[in-house]
Design an enzyme around this catalytic site. Structure first.
Site, short mmCIF file in Angstrom:
data_model
loop_
_atom_site.label_atom_id
_atom_site.label_comp_id
_atom_site.label_asym_id
_atom_site.label_seq_id
_atom_site.Cartn_x
_atom_site.Cartn_y
_atom_site.Cartn_z
N ARG A 96 0.82 -1.22 0.00
CA ARG A 96 0.00 0.00 0.00
C ARG A 96 0.86 1.27 0.00
O ARG A 96 0.44 2.29 -0.53
CB ARG A 96 -0.90 0.03 1.23
CG ARG A 96 -1.63 -1.27 1.47
CD ARG A 96 -3.04 -1.05 1.92
NE ARG A 96 -3.68 -2.32 2.25
CZ ARG A 96 -4.11 -3.19 1.36
NH1 ARG A 96 -4.00 -2.94 0.07
NH2 ARG A 96 -4.65 -4.33 1.72
N SER A 125 -1.21 -8.25 10.71
CA SER A 125 -2.43 -8.72 11.37
C SER A 125 -2.26 -10.14 11.91
O SER A 125 -1.40 -10.90 11.46
CB SER A 125 -3.60 -8.67 10.39
OG SER A 125 -3.32 -9.51 9.30
N CYS A 170 -0.73 -0.30 16.22
CA CYS A 170 -0.93 -1.52 17.02
C CYS A 170 -0.86 -1.22 18.50
O CYS A 170 -1.24 -2.04 19.32
CB CYS A 170 0.09 -2.58 16.64
SG CYS A 170 1.73 -2.13 17.19
N GLU A 190 -10.09 -6.11 16.63
CA GLU A 190 -9.26 -4.94 16.35
C GLU A 190 -9.94 -4.16 15.22
O GLU A 190 -10.08 -4.68 14.11
CB GLU A 190 -7.85 -5.38 15.93
CG GLU A 190 -6.93 -4.21 15.65
CD GLU A 190 -5.54 -4.67 15.21
OE1 GLU A 190 -5.44 -5.53 14.31
OE2 GLU A 190 -4.55 -4.16 15.76
P1 NAD Z 1 -1.50 -7.32 6.96
O1 NAD Z 1 -1.42 -8.51 7.83
O2 NAD Z 1 -2.63 -7.21 6.01
O3 NAD Z 1 -0.17 -7.19 6.06
C1 NAD Z 1 1.11 -7.32 6.63
C2 NAD Z 1 2.06 -7.89 5.57
O4 NAD Z 1 1.63 -9.20 5.20
C3 NAD Z 1 2.11 -7.06 4.29
O5 NAD Z 1 3.44 -6.99 3.84
C4 NAD Z 1 1.25 -7.88 3.32
O6 NAD Z 1 1.64 -7.74 1.98
C5 NAD Z 1 1.48 -9.31 3.79
N1 NAD Z 1 0.33 -10.17 3.49
C6 NAD Z 1 -0.97 -9.79 3.41
N2 NAD Z 1 -1.75 -10.86 3.11
C7 NAD Z 1 -0.92 -11.92 3.01
C8 NAD Z 1 -1.14 -13.31 2.75
N3 NAD Z 1 -2.35 -13.80 2.53
N4 NAD Z 1 -0.08 -14.12 2.75
C9 NAD Z 1 1.16 -13.65 2.99
N5 NAD Z 1 1.42 -12.35 3.25
C10 NAD Z 1 0.40 -11.49 3.27
O7 NAD Z 1 -1.44 -6.04 7.94
P2 NAD Z 1 -1.67 -4.52 7.58
O8 NAD Z 1 -3.12 -4.29 7.32
O9 NAD Z 1 -0.69 -4.05 6.58
O10 NAD Z 1 -1.28 -3.84 8.98
C11 NAD Z 1 -2.17 -3.70 10.06
C12 NAD Z 1 -1.99 -4.79 11.09
O11 NAD Z 1 -0.64 -4.82 11.55
C13 NAD Z 1 -2.83 -4.57 12.33
O12 NAD Z 1 -3.40 -5.80 12.72
C14 NAD Z 1 -1.83 -4.11 13.38
O13 NAD Z 1 -2.18 -4.36 14.71
C15 NAD Z 1 -0.63 -4.89 12.98
N6 NAD Z 1 0.59 -4.30 13.52
C16 NAD Z 1 1.17 -4.93 14.58
C17 NAD Z 1 2.30 -4.40 15.16
C18 NAD Z 1 2.94 -5.07 16.34
O14 NAD Z 1 4.07 -4.74 16.64
N7 NAD Z 1 2.30 -6.01 17.00
C19 NAD Z 1 2.85 -3.22 14.64
C20 NAD Z 1 2.25 -2.61 13.54
C21 NAD Z 1 1.11 -3.17 12.99
#
Ligand code: NAD
Length: 503
Positions: A177, A226, A281, A383
């Site tokens: 994104r 996530s 997060c 969330e």
């Molecule tokens: P997301 O899980 O959609 O994406 C994260 C990464 O995973 C991206 O690089 C994406 O391309 C990849 N991805 C997405 N779908 C996939 C799949 N099916 N198979 C393999 N890889 C895949 O998360 P997001 O929407 O970009 O970010 C928001 C989330 O991140 C929230 O849940 C938030 O709480 C979490 N977050 C957690 C922390 C922490 O430290 N715990 C920090 C920042 C964000």
């Protein structure tokens, strides 16, 4: 229209895959470019390059590796305005917020600059006659990083400065994104003097991630995102024998005791619940006032503050928060709000259907405040990742603690109180990874480690700080004896500390 490709061997690289995804400006809803989505073959090629680069990099003296980190830090500092602009144009957060996340990332580089000291290991002389034992930390090899959209600069910086300083090579797969800021930072890392191939950026989606997790030359992966995807990555990666840390979703509670200063609490909640449109997060998404009087005062103090929030694009310097990331995300948030109303929660401030002049297509939503939320509602359990704060009224401190401890997530939490005994009890008994006392977003500094409990983290290591060093290295323990210490004859028994033999 810009085209974002990959960064390999110190330069941009298009790869062979023809697949792309659109990049949007969330403040207008208009597409501003495309990003390449790597194929498995593209990823395998980059892994080969990283594997090759690792051989020399891992043997480079740590003090030399660190010189590059010092240069890198200076380059990030001197380019921070450009980086923040690039970040906000794709993410939508305000410029001060973008600069804030770059600053927090720079702190991790500064921590990584101390790596020669941190890799020193331990030494014991004369563990048996003529025998010495020492332990060292050695790099793992090729590490992958898979990161989310919400901190496109900082979260990757949680990972690769420590990983590279430890002597690994690193492949970053950022969020599709908002990938541009990572590409610019990769150029700066190259300019800092990092040898070609040691750090690469591969843009992509599930295909690229699966290719990284399945490639036998990748030794470990750090994931932030996530919970559903993190759990999948942990399962697939560990099944392939890799070391995985997956930092995931959250639902962070802030407990307000009757002795707390309500004005201070309300101010703290404004930043922690609505900063960055709640897309953090460590955002506080649940406020738990203890007692009716505390709850009534809190709602009263919050209502006017939430109504006064200024929501505008990042180009407006007076903005408190920008849009959310996508139309899909906006629809999801609106769905949660509708469900909360239907289940009987009171929507005290309704930020839906917000129109920002000149930005009618943007993904804007105003701050939303719910009162009388109960623990069976989806607005409490899930969330939301948007600017929605739920107030769950607790009758007692014990009820608040039990509520937090039974939630599936355990990333961050905080308590506001003037009472030391209550604060100490809270920090001791709460089942959450990062805890604040009168601090609403208790994000640890870079030389401590960041990570949650329960379904907020899969794996054994938190990120950056010493946990980051442990994740990025193997521990090796060497026991050595020189010929003058060796006695004549074979030894068949098993014992230690002998003054004649060692085993
Ligand atoms: P997301 O899980 O959609 O994406 C994260 C990464 O995973 C991206 O690089 C994406 O391309 C990849 N991805 C997405 N779908 C996939 C799949 N099916 N198979 C393999 N890889 C895949 O998360 P997001 O929407 O970009 O970010 C928001 C989330 O991140 C929230 O849940 C938030 O709480 C979490 N977050 C957690 C922390 C922490 O430290 N715990 C920090 C920042 C964000």
């Amino acid at each position: 229209m810009k085209m974002v490709t990959h960064f390999v061997n110190g330069t941009t690289w298009s790869g062979e895959s023809a697949r792309t995804a659109k990049i949007y400006n969330p403040a207008t809803g208009k597409s501003i470019g495309e990003v390449a989505l790597a194929s498995k073959a593209d990823v395998d090629k980059v892994v080969d390059i990283a594997f090759e680069a690792f051989q020399a990099w891992s043997m480079t003296p740590p003090a030399k590796r660190v010189q590059i980190m010092f240069n890198f830090r200076d380059l990030l500092r001197s380019n921070i305005d450009e980086l923040a602009e690039l970040l906000s144009s794709e993410h939508g957060k305000t410029i001060p917020d973008a600069k804030g996340e770059i600053d927090r990332g720079i702190e991790v580089i500064e921590f990584a600059c101390g790596i020669p000291h941190l890799l020193k290991g331990e030494y014991s002389q004369q563990v048996a006659n003529g025998v010495d034992t020492y332990s060292v930390r050695q790099p793992l090899g090729v590490i992958a990083g898979i990161t989310p959209f919400n901190f496109p600069a900082m979260v990757p910086l949680w990972m690769y400065p420590v990983s590279l300083a430890c002597g690994n090579s690193f492949i970053l797969k950022p969020s599709e994104r908002d990938p541009s800021v990572v590409m610019r930072i990769a150029e700066l890392l190259d300019e800092a003097g990092l040898p070609k191939g040691v750090f690469s950026v591969v843009n992509g989606d599930k295909e690229a991630v699966d290719a990284l997790l399945d490639n036998p030359k990748v030794d470990a992966a750090s994931f932030v995102g996530s919970t559903s995807i993190g759990h999948y990555i942990y399962a697939r990666g560990t099944n392939n024998g890799k070391r995985i840390q997956a930092l995931c979703g959250a639902k962070n509670h802030l407990v307000i005791m009757p002795d707390a200063d309500i004005g201070q609490v309300a101010d703290a909640l404004m930043g922690s619940a609505y900063g960055s449109a709640g897309e953090r997060c460590m955002a506080i998404s649940v406020a738990v006032p203890v007692g009716k009087d505390t709850a009534d005062k809190l709602i009263n103090a919050l209502k006017s503050r939430v109504e006064a929030l200024k929501i505008a694009p990042y180009t407006d310097a007076s903005s408190d928060m920008g849009p959310v990331i996508t139309q899909e995300s906006l629809d999801r948030i609106n769905g949660f709000i509708a469900e909360g109303i239907e289940k009987g929660a009171s929507l005290v401030v309704d930020g839906r259907d917000l129109k920002v002049d000149g930005h009618e297509g943007g993904y804007f939503i105003g701050g939303c405040l719910f009162d009388n939320v109960t623990t069976d509602m989806s607005i409490y359990k899930d969330e939301i990742f948007g600017p929605v704060l739920s107030v769950v009224r607790a009758n007692s401190y014990e009820e608040a603690v039990a509520m937090i401890n039974s939630h599936e997530y355990g990333n961050g939490t905080a308590i506001f109180t003037r009472d030391g005994d209550t604060a100490r009890d809270f920090t001791t008994r709460i089942k959450v990874g990062m805890v604040g006392v009168n601090v609403p977003i208790p994000v640890p500094v870079a030389y401590h480690s960041f990570g949650g409990w329960k379904r907020s983290l899969f794996g054994d290591h938190h990120i950056h700080g010493m946990e980051g060093v442990r994740f990025n290295t193997h521990l090796k323990t060497v026991t050595e004896r020189w010929p003058s210490g060796i006695k004549e004859g074979a030894v068949f028994n098993f014992h230690s500390g002998s003054d004649t033999h060692s085993d």
